[in-house]
Design a protein around this motif. Structure first.
Motif, mmCIF file in Angstrom:
data_model
loop_
_atom_site.group_PDB
_atom_site.id
_atom_site.type_symbol
_atom_site.label_atom_id
_atom_site.label_comp_id
_atom_site.label_asym_id
_atom_site.label_seq_id
_atom_site.Cartn_x
_atom_site.Cartn_y
_atom_site.Cartn_z
ATOM 1 N N ASN A 163 -40.130 9.085 -11.285
ATOM 2 C CA ASN A 163 -41.005 9.921 -10.476
ATOM 3 C C ASN A 163 -41.787 9.126 -9.433
ATOM 4 O O ASN A 163 -42.151 9.662 -8.401
ATOM 5 N N ILE A 164 -41.991 7.870 -9.682
ATOM 6 C CA ILE A 164 -42.660 7.026 -8.700
ATOM 7 C C ILE A 164 -41.680 6.628 -7.594
ATOM 8 O O ILE A 164 -42.034 6.571 -6.433
ATOM 9 N N THR A 165 -40.419 6.379 -7.957
ATOM 10 C CA THR A 165 -39.430 5.867 -6.997
ATOM 11 C C THR A 165 -38.418 6.920 -6.549
ATOM 12 O O THR A 165 -37.473 6.596 -5.843
ATOM 13 N N ARG A 166 -38.616 8.161 -6.928
ATOM 14 C CA ARG A 166 -37.659 9.242 -6.671
ATOM 15 C C ARG A 166 -37.174 9.291 -5.224
ATOM 16 O O ARG A 166 -35.996 9.497 -4.965
ATOM 17 N N GLU A 167 -38.055 9.123 -4.269
ATOM 18 C CA GLU A 167 -37.691 9.240 -2.854
ATOM 19 C C GLU A 167 -36.740 8.127 -2.404
ATOM 20 O O GLU A 167 -36.005 8.300 -1.442
ATOM 21 N N ALA A 168 -36.744 7.005 -3.086
ATOM 22 C CA ALA A 168 -35.909 5.872 -2.677
ATOM 23 C C ALA A 168 -34.578 5.798 -3.423
ATOM 24 O O ALA A 168 -33.665 5.094 -2.989
ATOM 25 N N ILE A 169 -34.449 6.509 -4.532
ATOM 26 C CA ILE A 169 -33.213 6.432 -5.321
ATOM 27 C C ILE A 169 -32.126 7.239 -4.627
ATOM 28 O O ILE A 169 -32.329 8.414 -4.307
ATOM 29 N N PRO A 170 -30.952 6.625 -4.405
ATOM 30 C CA PRO A 170 -29.896 7.334 -3.680
ATOM 31 C C PRO A 170 -29.247 8.484 -4.457
ATOM 32 O O PRO A 170 -28.630 9.352 -3.855
ATOM 33 N N LEU A 171 -29.410 8.519 -5.774
ATOM 34 C CA LEU A 171 -28.861 9.615 -6.569
ATOM 35 C C LEU A 171 -29.923 10.682 -6.780
ATOM 36 O O LEU A 171 -31.091 10.364 -6.989
ATOM 37 N N ASP A 172 -29.496 11.954 -6.753
ATOM 38 C CA ASP A 172 -30.452 13.004 -7.105
ATOM 39 C C ASP A 172 -30.603 13.033 -8.624
ATOM 40 O O ASP A 172 -29.876 12.357 -9.354
ATOM 41 N N ALA A 173 -31.547 13.823 -9.113
ATOM 42 C CA ALA A 173 -31.861 13.843 -10.544
ATOM 43 C C ALA A 173 -30.645 14.213 -11.387
ATOM 44 O O ALA A 173 -30.395 13.593 -12.424
ATOM 45 N N GLU A 174 -29.875 15.199 -10.970
ATOM 46 C CA GLU A 174 -28.698 15.621 -11.759
ATOM 47 C C GLU A 174 -27.652 14.516 -11.851
ATOM 48 O O GLU A 174 -27.101 14.262 -12.920
#
Length: 190
Positions: A163-174
């Protein structure tokens, strides 16, 4: 402890939790808690003699509530789906944004407060042990402990970290749920 005492203490703790999430550590004062809880400062200090005692109680209360929510969620999940459900809970829980705001503040406080640091460390050790025991129960009989430890190390930092790095991770949550579930299942031999 009487029900009335427990209710007052919970009101103080919940008030402090919301102040911490909204205003951070700087806004969390005993005086502010008393004002928002509509109690006198001396009454708040009767139950929690200082901010350190209040923070320790806040952590215990909040983590117990979080564990209860998680266990209620997991009670609805079949054994074969527990790994995916745990990862999904950590990555897609709608309350996670609030959880992360609280934990960011607690982490910051823990850098200068040994009481908070110890409570957080105890929490993570407890959670790691519970997670390891759960994975051990799901693992193939030949699964080495090192693989369980690696799986715990993948899962443990997920909730707050994602949740802190969500915007930078290239994969979506699913996509991340599917990837991490496959990795953990591979590690535990399932």
């Amino acid at each position: 402890m009487s029900v009335k005492t427990e209710q007052k203490m919970e009101r103080i703790i919940v008030t402090a939790l919301h102040i911490l999430a909204e205003q951070g550590d700087q806004g969390l004062t005993m005086r502010q808690v008393a004002k928002r809880a509509q109690m006198s400062l001396s009454n708040v200090q009767y139950y929690f003699r200082n901010k350190d005692v209040l923070l320790a109680a806040l952590i215990d209360f909040y983590l117990n509530e979080s564990y209860e929510t998680y266990h209620q969620f997991m009670a609805t999940v079949s054994e074969q789906d527990q790994v995916e459900a745990t990862i999904r809970f950590l990555l897609t829980n709608p309350d996670m944004e609030f959880v992360c705001r609280v934990f960011k503040e607690l982490w910051a406080i823990s850098e200068r407060n040994e009481v908070v640091k110890k409570h957080l460390a105890d929490h993570y050790r407890f959670y790691a042990k519970q997670l390891g025991n759960g994975l051990q129960a799901l693992a193939s009989p030949a699964c080495p402990q090192q693989n369980i430890d690696q799986a715990v190390s993948l899962i443990l930092p997920l909730g707050e970290g994602f949740n802190i790095t969500r915007e930078a991770i290239p994969l979506d949550a699913e996509a991340l749920v599917r990837f991490l579930t496959a990795e953990v299942l591979r590690l535990i031999g399932r």
